[in-house]
Design a protein around this motif. Sequence first.
Motif, PDB file in Angstrom:
ATOM      1  N   PRO A  37       0.673  -1.256  -0.152  1.00 30.44           N
ATOM      2  CA  PRO A  37      -0.103   0.099  -0.008  1.00 30.44           C
ATOM      3  C   PRO A  37       0.932   1.250   0.214  1.00 30.44           C
ATOM      4  N   ALA A  38       0.551   2.284  -0.553  1.00 31.26           N
ATOM      5  CA  ALA A  38       1.257   3.508  -0.953  1.00 31.26           C
ATOM      6  C   ALA A  38       1.375   4.165   0.355  1.00 31.26           C
ATOM      7  N   GLN A  39       0.493   4.164   1.421  1.00 38.24           N
ATOM      8  CA  GLN A  39       0.453   4.836   2.592  1.00 38.24           C
ATOM      9  C   GLN A  39       1.140   4.157   3.690  1.00 38.24           C
ATOM     10  N   LEU A  40       1.705   3.116   3.636  1.00 36.33           N
ATOM     11  CA  LEU A  40       2.102   2.175   4.466  1.00 36.33           C
ATOM     12  C   LEU A  40       3.326   2.456   4.998  1.00 36.33           C
ATOM     13  N   THR A  41       3.842   2.759   6.423  1.00 35.68           N
ATOM     14  CA  THR A  41       5.129   2.640   6.822  1.00 35.68           C
ATOM     15  C   THR A  41       5.375   1.567   7.293  1.00 35.68           C
ATOM     16  N   ASN A  42       6.508   0.781   6.811  1.00 33.88           N
ATOM     17  CA  ASN A  42       6.834  -0.740   7.019  1.00 33.88           C
ATOM     18  C   ASN A  42       8.328  -0.671   7.787  1.00 33.88           C
ATOM     19  N   SER A  43       8.216  -1.375   8.747  1.00 32.84           N
ATOM     20  CA  SER A  43       9.564  -1.288   9.575  1.00 32.84           C
ATOM     21  C   SER A  43       9.898  -2.619  10.091  1.00 32.84           C
ATOM     22  N   VAL A  44      11.113  -2.820  10.620  1.00 35.32           N
ATOM     23  CA  VAL A  44      11.494  -4.045  11.449  1.00 35.32           C
ATOM     24  C   VAL A  44      12.264  -3.698  12.783  1.00 35.32           C
ATOM     25  N   ILE A  45      12.315  -4.409  13.902  1.00 36.43           N
ATOM     26  CA  ILE A  45      12.990  -4.297  15.012  1.00 36.43           C
ATOM     27  C   ILE A  45      13.718  -5.553  14.945  1.00 36.43           C
ATOM     28  N   LEU A  46      15.017  -5.481  15.330  1.00 34.81           N
ATOM     29  CA  LEU A  46      15.879  -6.532  15.521  1.00 34.81           C
ATOM     30  C   LEU A  46      15.973  -6.953  17.128  1.00 34.81           C
ATOM     31  N   PHE A  47      15.825  -8.085  17.733  1.00 35.47           N
ATOM     32  CA  PHE A  47      16.043  -8.234  19.130  1.00 35.47           C
ATOM     33  C   PHE A  47      16.956  -9.411  19.184  1.00 35.47           C
ATOM     34  N   PRO A  48      17.826  -9.317  20.374  1.00 33.26           N
ATOM     35  CA  PRO A  48      18.891 -10.311  20.608  1.00 33.26           C
ATOM     36  C   PRO A  48      18.175 -11.819  21.036  1.00 33.26           C
ATOM     37  N   ASN A  49      16.965 -11.841  21.430  1.00 31.77           N
ATOM     38  CA  ASN A  49      16.117 -12.994  22.055  1.00 31.77           C
ATOM     39  C   ASN A  49      14.933 -12.797  21.967  1.00 31.77           C
ATOM     40  N   ARG A  50      14.075 -13.729  22.399  1.00 34.77           N
ATOM     41  CA  ARG A  50      12.368 -13.649  22.451  1.00 34.77           C
ATOM     42  C   ARG A  50      11.976 -13.080  23.535  1.00 34.77           C
ATOM     43  N   LEU A  51      12.877 -12.943  24.777  1.00 31.08           N
ATOM     44  CA  LEU A  51      12.380 -12.359  25.743  1.00 31.08           C
ATOM     45  C   LEU A  51      12.130 -10.942  25.794  1.00 31.08           C
ATOM     46  N   GLU A  52      13.205 -10.374  25.099  1.00 33.15           N
ATOM     47  CA  GLU A  52      13.361  -8.797  24.776  1.00 33.15           C
ATOM     48  C   GLU A  52      12.236  -8.439  23.858  1.00 33.15           C
TER      49      GLU A  52
END
Length: 226
Positions: A37-52
């Motif tokens: 979609p044109a108006q979508l802000t798409n991002s990712v966050i990387l974590f060291p483990n699942r708990l974080e």
Amino acid sequence: ATLSDVRIEELIKLGLRNPAKVFIKPQNQNEQHFTLPAQLTNSVILFPNRLEKILYLISRLVNEANSKTLVKVIVFFNTCASVDFYFKLFTHLCPKLQLWKLHGQREQTNRTRVFEEFSEVSSGVLLTTDVAARGVEFPSTNFIIQVDPPQHTEFFIHRIGRTARAGASGEAILLLEKSESGLLEFLATKGVPLQEKTYSLSDTGLEQKLRGVMLTDRDYFVKAQR
């Protein structure tokens, strides 16, 4: 819209005579690319483990509950058991938050009720599996959180397609452990832009609160195992 390629081929053989196929793809591209979609802000966050990752999710939902702005959020997990566990957990940790849960192991009457209620509200959080990833529309959804990466890559697009619909703006965040980062390389080959974001936990005692909650009820232990 939701049939597999094989089923489409079977349908074509059943109902059409001498059909012609038309393929649409971006110019100067040899591979099939996903369309966002044109108006979508798409991002990712990387974590060291699942708990974080889980601590960030709790922190984000608590902040949403305390915010004065109206936000409608869909949170995707891969299993029904995960939805049940986190629904119980967030109900305890975020009492101000309006919560719904939706997955394939719930009775149809219950699923219909949740669909209707969440469609009508202006703010709240729906915890769900890929049962809500396509074929349904929840109006005015602002925000998508993928806690688990999809088991099938095409569902990445189905999930984030629940927001930024019909020209409206929306945001989607993928939460990944570093061991899962190979998905980013695949999405890059499909022309899916993902902006990497950093994170911080405003509540430094959140982990102890989480552990404390887990010790209050054996049902948490049972649901966590599942």
